[in-house]
Design a protein around this motif. Structure first.
Motif, PDB file in Angstrom:
ATOM      1  N   ALA A 204       0.843  -1.189   0.000  1.00 22.77           N
ATOM      2  CA  ALA A 204       0.000   0.000   0.000  1.00 22.77           C
ATOM      3  C   ALA A 204       0.883   1.244   0.000  1.00 22.77           C
ATOM      4  O   ALA A 204       1.740   1.400   0.870  1.00 22.77           O
ATOM      5  CB  ALA A 204      -0.928   0.012   1.221  1.00 22.77           C
ATOM      6  N   ALA A 205       0.703   2.100  -1.018  1.00 18.61           N
ATOM      7  CA  ALA A 205       1.452   3.354  -1.127  1.00 18.61           C
ATOM      8  C   ALA A 205       2.964   3.115  -1.087  1.00 18.61           C
ATOM      9  O   ALA A 205       3.717   3.876  -0.487  1.00 18.61           O
ATOM     10  CB  ALA A 205       1.036   4.330  -0.038  1.00 18.61           C
ATOM     11  N   GLY A 206       3.410   2.015  -1.702  1.00 20.36           N
ATOM     12  CA  GLY A 206       4.841   1.739  -1.776  1.00 20.36           C
ATOM     13  C   GLY A 206       5.447   1.161  -0.522  1.00 20.36           C
ATOM     14  O   GLY A 206       6.665   1.114  -0.386  1.00 20.36           O
ATOM     15  N   GLN A 216      -9.968   0.807   0.475  1.00 14.80           N
ATOM     16  CA  GLN A 216      -9.164   0.206  -0.576  1.00 14.80           C
ATOM     17  C   GLN A 216      -9.355  -1.304  -0.557  1.00 14.80           C
ATOM     18  O   GLN A 216      -9.597  -1.894   0.488  1.00 14.80           O
ATOM     19  CB  GLN A 216      -7.677   0.562  -0.417  1.00 14.80           C
ATOM     20  CG  GLN A 216      -7.368   2.032  -0.680  1.00 14.80           C
ATOM     21  CD  GLN A 216      -5.884   2.308  -0.773  1.00 14.80           C
ATOM     22  OE1 GLN A 216      -5.062   1.385  -0.815  1.00 14.80           O
ATOM     23  NE2 GLN A 216      -5.519   3.585  -0.794  1.00 14.80           N
ATOM     24  N   GLU A 217      -9.225  -1.900  -1.757  1.00 10.06           N
ATOM     25  CA  GLU A 217      -9.417  -3.340  -1.904  1.00 10.06           C
ATOM     26  C   GLU A 217      -8.081  -4.032  -2.146  1.00 10.06           C
ATOM     27  O   GLU A 217      -7.172  -3.466  -2.762  1.00 10.06           O
ATOM     28  CB  GLU A 217     -10.359  -3.635  -3.082  1.00 10.06           C
ATOM     29  CG  GLU A 217     -11.766  -3.078  -2.941  1.00 10.06           C
ATOM     30  CD  GLU A 217     -12.576  -3.805  -1.897  1.00 10.06           C
ATOM     31  OE1 GLU A 217     -12.268  -4.987  -1.618  1.00 10.06           O
ATOM     32  OE2 GLU A 217     -13.519  -3.197  -1.360  1.00 10.06           O
ATOM     33  N   GLY A 220      -4.906  -8.809  -5.652  1.00  7.76           N
ATOM     34  CA  GLY A 220      -3.695  -9.563  -5.896  1.00  7.76           C
ATOM     35  C   GLY A 220      -2.518  -9.111  -5.055  1.00  7.76           C
ATOM     36  O   GLY A 220      -1.366  -9.148  -5.508  1.00  7.76           O
ATOM     37  N   GLY A 221      -2.767  -8.658  -3.827  1.00  2.00           N
ATOM     38  CA  GLY A 221      -1.692  -8.193  -2.958  1.00  2.00           C
ATOM     39  C   GLY A 221      -1.420  -6.705  -3.046  1.00  2.00           C
ATOM     40  O   GLY A 221      -0.625  -6.169  -2.274  1.00  2.00           O
ATOM     41  N   ASN A 222      -2.085  -6.011  -3.968  1.00  5.58           N
ATOM     42  CA  ASN A 222      -1.936  -4.568  -4.112  1.00  5.58           C
ATOM     43  C   ASN A 222      -3.179  -3.876  -3.595  1.00  5.58           C
ATOM     44  O   ASN A 222      -4.304  -4.290  -3.898  1.00  5.58           O
ATOM     45  CB  ASN A 222      -1.713  -4.190  -5.575  1.00  5.58           C
ATOM     46  CG  ASN A 222      -0.528  -4.897  -6.177  1.00  5.58           C
ATOM     47  OD1 ASN A 222       0.497  -5.051  -5.523  1.00  5.58           O
ATOM     48  ND2 ASN A 222      -0.652  -5.349  -7.426  1.00  5.58           N
ATOM     49  N   CYS A 223      -2.993  -2.828  -2.820  1.00  8.12           N
ATOM     50  CA  CYS A 223      -4.122  -2.078  -2.268  1.00  8.12           C
ATOM     51  C   CYS A 223      -4.565  -1.027  -3.279  1.00  8.12           C
ATOM     52  O   CYS A 223      -3.773  -0.163  -3.676  1.00  8.12           O
ATOM     53  CB  CYS A 223      -3.714  -1.419  -0.955  1.00  8.12           C
ATOM     54  SG  CYS A 223      -3.317  -2.631   0.340  1.00  8.12           S
ATOM     55  N   VAL A 224      -5.832  -1.126  -3.694  1.00 11.83           N
ATOM     56  CA  VAL A 224      -6.334  -0.295  -4.786  1.00 11.83           C
ATOM     57  C   VAL A 224      -7.630   0.390  -4.373  1.00 11.83           C
ATOM     58  O   VAL A 224      -8.489  -0.218  -3.728  1.00 11.83           O
ATOM     59  CB  VAL A 224      -6.582  -1.161  -6.045  1.00 11.83           C
ATOM     60  CG1 VAL A 224      -7.151  -0.317  -7.174  1.00 11.83           C
ATOM     61  CG2 VAL A 224      -5.297  -1.842  -6.486  1.00 11.83           C
ATOM     62  N   ASP A 225      -7.765   1.661  -4.774  1.00  8.32           N
ATOM     63  CA  ASP A 225      -9.025   2.383  -4.603  1.00  8.32           C
ATOM     64  C   ASP A 225      -9.874   2.090  -5.834  1.00  8.32           C
ATOM     65  O   ASP A 225      -9.696   2.696  -6.893  1.00  8.32           O
ATOM     66  CB  ASP A 225      -8.752   3.881  -4.486  1.00  8.32           C
ATOM     67  CG  ASP A 225     -10.028   4.685  -4.246  1.00  8.32           C
ATOM     68  OD1 ASP A 225     -11.126   4.082  -4.265  1.00  8.32           O
ATOM     69  OD2 ASP A 225      -9.937   5.917  -4.064  1.00  8.32           O
ATOM     70  N   THR A 226     -10.786   1.144  -5.725  1.00  3.51           N
ATOM     71  CA  THR A 226     -11.582   0.719  -6.882  1.00  3.51           C
ATOM     72  C   THR A 226     -12.608   1.756  -7.315  1.00  3.51           C
ATOM     73  O   THR A 226     -13.259   1.581  -8.344  1.00  3.51           O
ATOM     74  CB  THR A 226     -12.304  -0.608  -6.580  1.00  3.51           C
ATOM     75  OG1 THR A 226     -13.112  -0.463  -5.407  1.00  3.51           O
ATOM     76  CG2 THR A 226     -11.303  -1.737  -6.375  1.00  3.51           C
ATOM     77  N   CYS A 233     -11.700  -0.782 -11.809  1.00  2.55           N
ATOM     78  CA  CYS A 233     -12.800   0.180 -11.630  1.00  2.55           C
ATOM     79  C   CYS A 233     -14.065  -0.523 -11.148  1.00  2.55           C
ATOM     80  O   CYS A 233     -14.701  -1.283 -11.877  1.00  2.55           O
ATOM     81  CB  CYS A 233     -13.067   0.904 -12.949  1.00  2.55           C
ATOM     82  SG  CYS A 233     -14.184   2.317 -12.781  1.00  2.55           S
ATOM     83  N   GLY A 234     -14.408  -0.285  -9.885  1.00  2.60           N
ATOM     84  CA  GLY A 234     -15.590  -0.899  -9.296  1.00  2.60           C
ATOM     85  C   GLY A 234     -15.319  -2.244  -8.669  1.00  2.60           C
ATOM     86  O   GLY A 234     -16.006  -2.641  -7.729  1.00  2.60           O
ATOM     87  N   ALA A 235     -14.310  -2.947  -9.158  1.00  2.00           N
ATOM     88  CA  ALA A 235     -13.922  -4.262  -8.625  1.00  2.00           C
ATOM     89  C   ALA A 235     -12.537  -4.603  -9.157  1.00  2.00           C
ATOM     90  O   ALA A 235     -12.078  -4.044 -10.156  1.00  2.00           O
ATOM     91  CB  ALA A 235     -14.937  -5.333  -9.023  1.00  2.00           C
ATOM     92  N   CYS A 236     -11.863  -5.513  -8.483  1.00  2.00           N
ATOM     93  CA  CYS A 236     -10.525  -5.932  -8.924  1.00  2.00           C
ATOM     94  C   CYS A 236     -10.576  -6.517 -10.333  1.00  2.00           C
ATOM     95  O   CYS A 236     -11.505  -7.258 -10.673  1.00  2.00           O
ATOM     96  CB  CYS A 236      -9.960  -6.974  -7.951  1.00  2.00           C
ATOM     97  SG  CYS A 236      -9.589  -6.337  -6.293  1.00  2.00           S
TER      98      CYS A 236
END
Length: 619
Positions: A204-206, A216-217, A220-226, A233-236
């Motif tokens: 998350a954030a490096g 955040q979701e 695959g191990g990366n924290c993303v703002d969907t 967008c909307g889901a992983c």
């Protein structure tokens, strides 16, 4: 052969015939004096003259261009004295339906995009991109390599963000945000190429963390703002697809398209409503495609362009050599009981022609009446129907007929270089074809080592790079040869791997390779295999397809488009459509022969009160 190529071939044939006809009629020979005045000599049977002269249709005589009189007699394509199918442009006689220097009219030059080419088809300029040495895609006014362009990564308008080192990088059509693969965005290298995160951690954030922040979701191990990520967008793994002539963004978990100036957004696609025949004047303004021609859009108004040998008469494309309602020219109707043969009205058809509903046709060459009056030949995508007594087809320029379809063997991985020659797909990668040669495209985090896709972070034979082999007793961990594996990883034949997310050892060291479908990358999450479709493709029942153009999986719902009678199903921009066989016209509810259909007589939806339609007229 493409329509463009057919126009040029027809032009050369006409010129050759003109020379032969004139030489024969004038008695020209080796001793003939050609320096005399040729003005006043008759035009040949095709309305052509020798170089420097044009045919004045009012007098049917060859004259200098400056002395052309009447503008023609209404025959197909005749304009200001030039031969059939050509237009008088300042002393030249170009075919304005296919000439890129006079496209649609004199002096209209087709402008080619950067790194691309332009030609003229059906009086409209069309831009294209080469596919060698690597396939390029038209994005706006330039041809782009979507596998490496950080401004158009994987699809037009997908811009890669800068990474921890300030650089934006696109590799194999996927964004990388640092100097090494996955930097600042992956548990394999979280931050500016730092060591991988521990098992169970996320990036998350490096920075490696135990869990993703709120809102955040974990993708695959990366924290993303969907709610705002274009790639999720909307889901992983739900990526927004950028259209040509526009860009894409994600707002509140919904993909949003922004079109370039001069283009309008229609169902997620950016179109020019001034010239797009599928969206002419408005998004729902689809132009009707005529039999023996093509629909065009001119300044937001629907029009048609007719095939070679056909003339536009009252909004239809007719063969003035055979049509008794337009025999020789538009509106010249034959008397009752007569047929039209070779542009002349007569009682019966000329030798070699057959009377099909009062039209004289060549059953050995007419795709609309092939072998008999009732047989219409189907038209393939990217090709046209042919007839030599039996139905066939010919492909557009650059394409090859393979198993009933028109294929580009220069770039088709299933028919690379020739029909049926499929490129083998490597483990952890996909097969590609460029310039008729097979190659590979490795998945993210894998490296092409002599055609094999290798994880150089864990492979003992390629540790830290191709062909860098660890010594006896050593294992490979994090791209370095070491004596033992770190905690949380397993020694699988000398490779230190995390069996919870390694696609070559998913859940176990052996018999645990994740194999994705075509056009997809494998994934491994918590020891379970999965896959992610390539950018621009959709997962339809376990297959990755282009839902914008695949008629068997069309649109977001992967709908199978129904094939009409006398035509084939098509899919354009995710919307089902149809392509009609030769001699049939696409109407709102199917493909119909407007010359004899009582419910579509002469035009779509025109019904005959008496129930009889003959030669596009109600009786």
């Amino acid at each position: 052969m493409s329509r463009f190529a057919r126009h040029r071939s027809a032009h050369l044939v006409r010129v050759g015939l003109a020379w032969l006809a004139l030489a024969g009629s004038f008695g020209w020979g080796c001793a003939t004096d050609l320096t005399g005045d040729l003005a006043g000599r008759p035009c040949d049977s095709h309305g052509a003259c020798v170089a420097g002269y044009v045919c004045d249709r009012a007098s049917n005589e060859c004259v200098p261009p400056s002395e052309v009189g009447a503008a023609g007699n209404g025959e197909a394509g005749t304009s200001s004295g030039c031969g059939q199918g050509f237009t008088h442009c300042g002393g030249e006689c170009p075919d304005t339906t296919s000439d890129p220097k006079h496209c649609g009219g004199c002096g209209t030059v087709c402008t080619k995009p950067l790194n691309g080419f332009a030609d003229c088809q059906y009086s409209r300029c069309r831009a294209g991109c080469p596919d060698t040495p690597i396939p390029l895609t038209l994005c706006g006014s330039a041809c782009i390599d979507l596998t490496s362009d950080a401004e158009n990564c994987g699809a037009c308008g997908v811009r890669c963000p800068p990474g921890a080192d300030g650089r934006a990088v696109c590799t194999n059509g996927s964004c990388e945000t640092g100097a090494c693969t996955g930097a600042a965005a992956s548990t394999a290298a979280c931050g500016a190429c730092e060591p991988p995160c521990d098992v169970g951690s996320v990036c998350a954030a490096g920075a490696c963390q135990s869990a993703c922040p709120k809102n955040q979701e974990n993708c695959g191990g990366n924290c993303v703002d969907t709610s705002s990520s274009v790639a999720h967008c909307g889901a992983c793994d739900t990526a927004c697809r950028a259209p040509g002539h526009g860009s894409v963004g994600c707002s509140d978990g919904t993909c949003e398209v922004t079109c370039d100036d001069g283009f309008t957004e229609c169902n997620g696609v950016c179109v020019d409503t001034l010239e797009d025949p599928a969206h002419c004047g408005a998004c729902d303004g689809a132009c009707t495609t005529p039999a023996h021609g093509a629909a065009i859009c001119d300044a937001g108004a629907c029009d048609i362009a007719c095939d070679d040998g056909y003339a536009k008469c009252d909004g239809r494309c007719v063969n003035t050599a055979l049509d008794p309602k337009n025999c020789g020219s538009c509106g010249s109707a034959c008397a009752s009981g007569e047929v039209c043969s070779n542009r002349s009205c007569m009682v019966g058809c000329s030798a070699g022609l057959e009377d099909c509903d009062d039209e004289c046709v060549d059953l050995t060459a007419d795709p609309a009446h092939c072998g008999d009056c009732a047989t219409s030949c189907p038209m393939p995508a990217q090709g046209h129907a042919t007839c030599d007594g039996t139905c066939g087809f010919a492909c557009d320029s650059g394409l090859v007929a393979c198993h009933g379809a028109c294929i580009d063997v220069r770039s088709d991985a299933n028919n690379c270089g020739k029909c049926g020659q499929a490129c083998p797909a490597p483990q952890n990668g996909s097969a590609v074809c460029a310039a008729k040669a097979c190659g590979v495209r490795c998945n993210n985090a894998y490296t092409d080592c002599s055609g094999a896709c290798i994880d150089t972070q864990s492979d003992r034979g390629h540790c830290g790079g191709c062909d860098k082999t660890c010594k006896t007793g050593e294992v490979c961990a994090g791209g370095n040869c070491v004596t033992s594996c770190d905690a949380g990883t397993t020694n699988c034949s000398g490779s230190c791997v995390d069996t919870q997310n390694d696609t070559s050892h998913c859940g176990a060291c052996t018999d645990a390779v994740c194999t994705p479908p075509a056009n997809a990358a494998p994934t491994c999450e918590k020891g379970v295999c999965g896959f992610t479709c390539q950018s621009g493709l959709t997962n339809c029942g376990g297959s990755c397809v282009d839902a914008s153009s695949d008629p068997t999986h069309c649109g977001a719902n992967c709908m199978a488009c129904a094939a009409p009678t006398n035509g084939v199903a098509t899919c354009t921009d995710g919307v089902c459509g149809r392509s009609c066989n030769s001699g049939f016209t696409s109407c709102s509810n199917g493909c119909f022969n407007l010359s004899n259909d009582k419910n579509n007589c002469g035009a779509c939806g025109k019904k005959c009160a008496g129930g009889v339609c003959l030669l596009s007229a109600c009786l």
